[in-house]
Design a protein around this motif. Structure first.
Motif: not given
Length: 118
Positions: A15-26, A68-69, A79-82
């Protein structure tokens, strides 16, 4: 050199939430076909959500309405909001780029663990 660095995983109750991040370079997240995939123990890696060439977003049926991406061009980050997480969302989540309309390539991040307890 392309680098994708995920963060934001962790342990959360159902029932909880997390937000994943993906920092890109190149690469530029605004140009590339980028997405999130996940792999649970003993299962194949599967698509969670991804942008197509023309910006259309595809979601796995199992996450529609909950995940949500998004992408931030200024931070060059995906990002990925879960939300409404379920135990079956437990997996290692990977950020991926499949290249652009003009140039195809594939790069993966190192993955971030998401564990949802019941």
């Amino acid at each position: 050199q392309v680098q994708l660095v995920e963060s934001g995983g962790g342990l959360v109750q159902a029932g909880g939430s997390l937000r994943l991040s993906c920092a890109a370079s190149g690469i530029l997240v605004s140009n590339d076909r980028m997405g999130w995939y996940r792999q649970a123990p003993w299962k194949q890696r599967e698509l969670v959500a991804a942008f197509s060439n023309d910006g259309i977003i595809n979601y796995a049926d199992s996450v529609k309405g909950r995940f949500t991406i998004s992408r931030d061009s200024a931070k060059n980050t995906l990002y990925l909001q879960m939300n409404s997480l379920k135990p079956e969302d437990t997996a290692v989540y990977y950020c991926c780029t499949r290249g652009t309309y003009y140039r195809m390539y594939t790069y993966w991040g190192q993955g971030t663990q998401v564990t949802v307890s019941s």
